[in-house]
Design a protein around this motif. Structure first.
Motif, mmCIF file in Angstrom:
data_model
loop_
_atom_site.group_PDB
_atom_site.id
_atom_site.type_symbol
_atom_site.label_atom_id
_atom_site.label_comp_id
_atom_site.label_asym_id
_atom_site.label_seq_id
_atom_site.Cartn_x
_atom_site.Cartn_y
_atom_site.Cartn_z
ATOM 1 N N GLN A 132 36.645 50.134 -29.854
ATOM 2 C CA GLN A 132 35.498 51.041 -29.839
ATOM 3 C C GLN A 132 35.556 52.020 -28.664
ATOM 4 O OE1 GLN A 132 32.684 47.678 -30.035
ATOM 5 N NE2 GLN A 132 31.729 48.712 -31.772
ATOM 6 N N ARG B 224 32.563 56.108 -38.056
ATOM 7 C CA ARG B 224 31.175 55.614 -37.956
ATOM 8 C C ARG B 224 30.665 55.892 -36.537
ATOM 9 N NH1 ARG B 224 32.187 49.528 -39.469
ATOM 10 N NH2 ARG B 224 33.753 49.955 -37.857
ATOM 11 N N LEU C 39 27.490 56.191 -33.805
ATOM 12 C CA LEU C 39 26.127 55.842 -33.407
ATOM 13 C C LEU C 39 25.703 56.828 -32.317
ATOM 14 C CD1 LEU C 39 23.610 53.964 -33.281
ATOM 15 C CD2 LEU C 39 24.847 52.622 -31.560
ATOM 16 N N GLU D 243 18.141 47.825 -32.157
ATOM 17 C CA GLU D 243 18.881 47.836 -33.421
ATOM 18 C C GLU D 243 20.226 48.547 -33.263
ATOM 19 O OE1 GLU D 243 16.095 49.735 -35.938
ATOM 20 O OE2 GLU D 243 14.801 47.969 -36.169
ATOM 21 N N LYS E 273 22.704 46.392 -31.087
ATOM 22 C CA LYS E 273 23.149 45.209 -31.837
ATOM 23 C C LYS E 273 24.190 45.588 -32.882
ATOM 24 C CE LYS E 273 19.345 41.872 -31.488
ATOM 25 N NZ LYS E 273 18.247 41.194 -32.232
ATOM 26 N N SER E 274 23.942 46.708 -33.583
ATOM 27 C CA SER E 274 24.887 47.155 -34.612
ATOM 28 C C SER E 274 26.224 47.515 -33.993
ATOM 29 C CB SER E 274 24.306 48.367 -35.357
ATOM 30 O OG SER E 274 23.107 48.029 -36.013
ATOM 31 N N PHE E 275 26.192 48.173 -32.834
ATOM 32 C CA PHE E 275 27.437 48.561 -32.165
ATOM 33 C C PHE E 275 28.192 47.320 -31.694
ATOM 34 C CE2 PHE E 275 29.899 50.274 -28.526
ATOM 35 C CZ PHE E 275 30.603 51.265 -29.205
ATOM 36 N N LYS F 256 28.141 44.421 -33.017
ATOM 37 C CA LYS F 256 28.694 43.723 -34.180
ATOM 38 C C LYS F 256 29.894 44.453 -34.777
ATOM 39 C CE LYS F 256 24.305 41.657 -35.697
ATOM 40 N NZ LYS F 256 23.249 41.719 -36.748
ATOM 41 N N GLY F 257 30.193 45.647 -34.268
ATOM 42 C CA GLY F 257 31.327 46.401 -34.789
ATOM 43 C C GLY F 257 31.006 47.273 -35.971
ATOM 44 N N GLU F 258 29.727 47.543 -36.220
ATOM 45 C CA GLU F 258 29.335 48.369 -37.355
ATOM 46 C C GLU F 258 29.566 49.855 -37.101
ATOM 47 O OE1 GLU F 258 25.328 47.351 -38.363
ATOM 48 O OE2 GLU F 258 25.781 45.208 -38.543
ATOM 49 N N PHE F 259 29.836 50.231 -35.831
ATOM 50 C CA PHE F 259 30.143 51.621 -35.485
ATOM 51 C C PHE F 259 31.436 51.655 -34.675
ATOM 52 C CE2 PHE F 259 25.563 51.596 -36.106
ATOM 53 C CZ PHE F 259 25.363 52.736 -36.882
ATOM 54 N N ASP F 260 32.165 52.761 -34.826
ATOM 55 C CA ASP F 260 33.417 52.937 -34.088
ATOM 56 C C ASP F 260 33.187 53.647 -32.750
ATOM 57 O OD1 ASP F 260 34.979 52.006 -36.389
ATOM 58 O OD2 ASP F 260 34.412 53.922 -37.294
#
Length: 824
Positions: free
Chosen positions: A508, A594, A596, A611, A614-616, A618-622
Motif C-alpha cells: 500500500q 482503489r 481512499l 470506516e 478500517k477499510s484501508f 483490511k487492504g480494501e484500498f491500494d
C-alpha cells in the motif's frame, strides 16, 4: 441571636467582557440545602431585572443583611456539573485567555447540558376590570385574549423589538392581571427506556389477602415481574408475547407501574475480551522510558516529561503500560490526541487492553453521546479518557498521568474563545492532582524540547524503531528538473514508477497533499484577475465533484463559470493542485486502482474516519490520498511507500513556526512507511530541493533541525525566548479596524507610562493580517513580544475592558491570544 445570611457570587451568561465579573445575590432559605459552587441559577440582572442564567462561583455567610442584594430566583442544578478543580480551571481560563466566565464554563461542560431559557406571559385566571385599564394596557389584554397561540403572544411581547412595552407589562404583572412564567429546556435530554414493575397497590392487595383477577396474558406479565422485579416494556413484550397496549391497560388498573430508567448512549462501541496490558513486552529503550516516568508518578509530585522517540519507536506501548500502572495504583488516566482521525485507531487499541473502562470525547460525537460520556467519567464508571483537545477538561478524579501524543501539533491550541492550549490546561490539572504530564512526539515542539534540554521537563529518548525496524529511505525529487525533462505531470517519474511497483506487489501507498479541491484557483488570461471570494478577496478553489467554486475560509460557494465575471472573457485558466485532481490523475495512470481520499470533503460524516481507516487496514484500498489528517499517528504495516506531492507553500506562510510545522509534517508522514517487516520508502517532491528544512526532514534529523531553528529563534527573539501576544481587530469598515488598532497602541502605551508598569514589551504593528479580509471583515493585528506574567495579563485585561467601553468601536471585534498562530 440573628441568623447568618448566605450570599452567592454569580457569573452571568451573555455578559460582555467589560462587565463580566462576580455579582452578589442572597440565597433564599429553600435553596440552601441543595445549592453548590458551580450550580446554575436564574437571577434578576440589571436595572430591568431581566431573568438570566448564571452559575455560582463561590458562597459565603454574613451576619449583615444588605438590602441592595437581590435574591436568586431559581436553582437549575441541584448537583453541580463542575468540581472544585474545574472551578479553578474556569478562573484560570478567564485570567489567562481573556474570555468571560461563561465562555469558560461552556468549554468545561459539554453543550448538551446547556439550557435554552425563555419567559412566557399569559392572562391571570382572574376577572380583569377593563374600566380600570388605560388604553395601552387594554390593548395588550385584548390582544392576549384574542391570540391563537403562545408563540403569537411571545412575539407580540418581544421587549427587544418593543422596549416600551416592558414597563406596561410589568405594571399589569404587579396588578395581578398577567402571569409570568420561566421556561427552561435542556439542549439534550437524558436517554431513557420505559420500565415496568409490579405496582405498590397490587402488592398491597396481595398482602391483604385480596386476589386480583387477571387474564392469562396478564398472569404471564405478573409472573415475569415477580421473577425479575423489573424489565423494560420491550423486554416484557418479547418475553410474554404481549402488546404494549396490554401493559398500558395494566398500568391504568394499577397492576403494574411505569417508570423511566436512564441509559447511556454508547460512544465506544462493543468491547470484547481484554488483553492484559502488562503482557506487552518492552525493549530496552521502552523499558528505560517507562521506568523513568513511573518513578515520577510514584513520587506523588507534579512533573512534566518529554518522551522523544523516532517514528515507529513504540511510544504507544509505553503509554499502555503507564496507564495500566496508574490504574493499579487507584488512579485515572487521560490520553490526548491531536486529530479526530487518530482517535478510531487509538480507541481500538485502548478497547483491546482496557475494555469498558474507556470513555472517548471528541467533536464528532453527537451531543447526546458527549453528554453521556461526561456522565460516565464524572460518576467514576470510566477510568480512562481518550480524546482531542477539549478532552483535557474531562471530569476525572485522582488523575495519575496525562499523556499528550504528538504534543507539538497546532490543533492542541484553540483558535476561538477561550484561546487555551491543552498543554497549559494539562499542566494546571497535574498540579492539582500531583500527576505527571507525558508529552510525546518524534518531532516535539521547539519550546518543549528547549525546556526539556534545560531541565524544566524530564527528557526520555527512544532513538530506535521497535523490533529494530529500519527508518524509511527518503529521497528528495527536484520537480524543476522533471519539468525541464518534459514531465508536466503532478508526479515525478520515480514516484510514479514506485507506485506501479507497489501495486504489483500488493503493498500500500500513502500520498500527502495539504490542499483539498481540484484546482486551487481559476484566473482570467485577459484581465489577469483570479475568480475571488466576494467576502474574502481570496481565490476560489474549484471542486470537481460538485462543479462549484468554493472559499475554504468563509464557506462561500458558487456554480462554476465559463466566462470571467469581471470582463466577460472566456479565456479562463485553472491552476494549482488539490486532492481531487491528484485522485483524477492517479485513476488515469492506473485504471482500476482503489483510492481512499481522506480530506475535509470526504470525512464530514460521524464515522467516516473509523470506516475509512478500517477499510484501508483490511487492504480494501491500494492508495490512501489525503491532507495532513493522514500524516501522523497511524500504523498500517502494509504501507511501504509514502509520497509527498507538494508542501513547498507550507514553508512560506509568514508564521515563525512554518519551518517547524513543515519539518514535522514531512518527518511524520515519511514515518508511516515501513512500519511492518517490509522496508519503507518515501519521496518528497519539491521545487526548492536545496532548502535545509526539507533536507533535514528527509534525513529524519530532528536534533540538527532543532539546533538551527533554536539559534534562529534566539537571534530574532521568538518563543521560547519570549511569549507572543496577538491583539486582533476586525470590522466591516477597514477605517474602523485601523482606528481601533491605533487607539489600542496609543492607549496601552499611555497607560503603561502613567502607572509606571515595568514589563518587557516590544510591539510590531499594527498591520493588516496576511489574509486581510475574511467574510466581509477587514482584519488588523498587533503583535506583542512579551513575558506572559500576571502584570502583563493585567495590562491586556484592562485594555480589553476599556476597549469594550469605548462606544466608537461598537462595530469592531477584538481578541487577545497568547502564543497562538500569527500566520494568517
Amino acid at each position: 441571636m440573628r441568623g447568618l445570611f448566605l450570599v452567592a457570587k454569580v457569573a452571568i451568561s451573555r455578559a460582555a467582557y467589560s462587565f463580566d465579573c462576580e455579582y452578589s445575590y442572597i440565597v433564599p432559605d429553600e435553596m440552601k440545602p441543595d445549592i453548590q459552587n458551580g450550580s446554575r441559577v436564574i437571577v434578576p440582572f440589571g436595572n430591568g431585572n431581566r431573568r438570566t442564567i448564571g452559575f455560582v462561583t463561590r458562597m459565603y455567610e454574613t451576619p449583615e443583611f444588605n438590602e441592595k442584594l437581590k435574591p436568586l430566583l431559581k436553582l437549575i442544578d441541584k448537583e453541580s456539573l463542575v468540581t472544585d478543580e474545574m472551578l479553578r480551571i474556569i478562573f484560570w481560563l478567564k485570567e489567562n485567555t481573556f474570555c468571560t466566565f461563561f465562555d469558560a464554563y461552556k468549554t468545561v461542560v459539554p453543550t448538551g447540558f446547556s439550557y435554552n431559557f425563555s419567559q412566557h406571559y399569559s392572562l391571570a385566571n382572574t376577572c380583569i376590570p377593563d374600566d380600570e385599564l388605560d388604553e395601552k394596557e387594554l390593548n395588550i389584554i385584548n390582544f392576549m385574549r384574542s391570540a391563537e397561540s403562545q408563540r403569537e403572544v411571545d412575539n407580540f411581547l418581544d421587549f427587544t423589538a418593543k422596549p416600551r412595552l416592558k414597563k406596561i407589562v410589568t405594571g399589569l404583572i404587579d396588578k395581578g392581571y398577567i402571569q409570568e412564567a420561566d421556561k427552561l429546556k435542556r439542549r439534550v435530554g437524558d436517554e431513557t427506556v420505559t420500565m415496568v414493575r409490579l405496582s405498590d397497590e397490587y402488592l398491597a392487595s396481595l398482602e391483604a389477602g385480596n386476589s386480583v383477577p387477571l387474564t392469562q396474558k396478564q398472569k404471564l406479565v405478573v409472573n415475569l415481574l415477580e421473577d425479575c422485579s423489573s424489565a423494560s416494556v420491550k423486554e416484557v413484550c418479547y418475553m410474554t408475547n404481549c402488546t404494549s397496549s396490554l401493559l398500558k391497560r395494566m398500568v391504568q388498573k394499577e397492576i403494574i407501574a411505569e417508570y423511566k430508567y436512564e441509559v447511556m448512549r454508547n460512544a465506544i462501541g462493543v468491547t470484547g475480551e481484554c488483553s492484559d496490558p502488562e503482557s506487552i513486552k518492552l525493549n530496552e529503550e521502552q523499558q528505560k522510558a517507562y521506568e523513568g516516568i513511573m518513578s515520577l508518578v510514584e513520587s506523588g509530585k507534579p512533573a512534566g516529561a518529554l518522551l522523544y522517540g523516532v517514528t515507529g519507536s513504540g511510544k504507544t506501548a509505553v503509554f499502555f503500560r503507564l496507564i495500566s500502572s496508574a490504574l493499579r495504583r487507584g488512579k485515572t488516566a487521560l490520553m490526548l490526541v491531536p486529530e479526530i482521525s487518530l482517535t478510531p485507531q487509538m480507541l481500538s487499541s485502548f478497547k483491546t487492553y482496557f475494555g469498558g473502562s474507556v470513555a472517548v470525547l471528541h467533536s464528532s460525537l453527537s451531543l447526546g453521546q458527549r453528554t453521556d460520556e461526561f456522565k460516565r467519567i464524572k460518576n467514576g464508571e470510566a477510568k480512562i479518557v481518550i480524546g482531542t483537545r477539549s478532552a483535557v477538561f474531562a471530569p476525572l478524579a485522582d488523575i495519575g498521568v496525562i499523556i499528550m501524543d504528538e504534543e507539538g501539533e497546532h490543533t492542541y491550541k484553540s483558535e476561538t474563545s477561550p484561546r487555551y492550549h491543552a498543554r497549559d490546561v494539562a499542566i494546571q490539572r497535574c498540579g492539582f492532582h500531583n500527576a505527571v504530564l507525558v508529552m510525546a512526539s518524534a518531532t516535539p515542539s521547539l519550546e518543549s524540547f528547549y525546556y526539556a534540554k534545560n531541565g524544566r521537563f524530564h527528557l526520555f529518548e527512544m532513538r530506535k524503531r521497535y523490533n529494530d525496524a529500519v527508518l524509511p529511505e527518503v529521497e528528495i525529487v527536484d520537480m524543476q528538473q522533471e519539468a525541464e525533462a518534459g514531465n508536466d505531470s503532478l508526479f515525478s517519474r520515480i514516484l510514479m514508477n514506485k507506485i506501479g511497483e507497489n501495486l504489483k506487489k500488493g503493498e500500500q501507498t500513502i500520498l500527502l497533499l495539504n490542499r483539498r479541491g481540484f484546482n486551487t484557483y481559476v484566473s482570467c488570461l485577459d484581465c489577469k484577475k483570479p475568480l475571488a471570494c466576494p467576502k474574502c478577496g481570496i481565490p476560489l478553489t474549484y471542486h470537481k465533484k460538485n462543479n462549484k467554486l468554493m472559499c475554504h475560509y468563509c464557506g462561500f460557494a458558487m456554480d462554476n463559470v465559463s466566462v470571467c465575471p469581471e470582463c466577460g472573457s472566456d479565456h479562463l485558466h485553472t491552476g494549482g493542485v488539490g486532492t481531487q485532481r491528484v485522485e483524477d490523475e492517479l485513476l488515469k495512470a492506473f485504471p482500476g486502482v482503489r483510492i481512499l481520499r481522506m480530506d475535509a470533503d470526504t470525512t464530514y460524516s460521524r464515522y467516516s474516519y473509523e470506516e475509512g481507516f478500517k477499510s484501508f487496514e483490511k487492504g480494501e484500498f491500494d492508495i490512501m490520498l489525503g491532507t495532513q489528517m493522514i500524516a501522523k499517528g497511524l500504523n498500517f504495516p502494509n504501507v511501504t511507500l509514502v509520497g509527498v506531492v507538494s508542501l513547498d507553500k507550507a514553508l512560506f506562510t509568514g508564521d515563525f513556526r512554518s519551518y517547524e510545522r513543515t519539518f514535522s509534517l514531512i518527518t511524520q508522514v515519511a514515518g508511516r512507511s515501513g512500519r511492518g517487516e517490509k522496508a519503507g520508502f518515501a519521496y518528497l517532491q519539491t521545487f526548492v530541493p536545496d532548502h535545509y528544512v526539507l533536507n533535514l526532514a528527509a534525513q529524519q534529523n530532528y536534533d540538527e533541525f532543532y539546533e538551527q531553528e533554536i539559534a534562529l529563534r534566539r537571534s530574532l527573539t521568538y518563543p521560547p525566548f519570549c511569549d507572543i501576544c496577538v491583539i486582533g481587530f476586525s470590522s466591516p469598515m477597514e477605517s474602523k479596524a485601523i482606528e481601533a488598532s491605533d487607539w489600542f497602541v496609543a492607549r496601552m502605551s499611555g497607560y503603561i507610562k502613567e502607572k509606571g508598569i515595568k514589563i518587557p514589551l516590544r510591539a510590531l504593528g499594527p498591520a493588516p493580517c496576511t489574509l486581510e479580509r475574511i467574510n466581509n471583515k477587514f482584519r488588523y493585528r498587533l503583535i506583542l513580544k512579551c513575558k506572559n506574567s500576571k502584570a502583563f495579563r493585567d495590562v491586556i485585561s484592562y485594555m480589553l475592558t476599556e476597549f469594550y467601553k469605548n462606544k466608537s468601536f461598537v462595530k469592531v471585534n477584538i481578541y487577545a491570544d497568547i502564543n497562538g498562530d500569527i500566520g494568517l
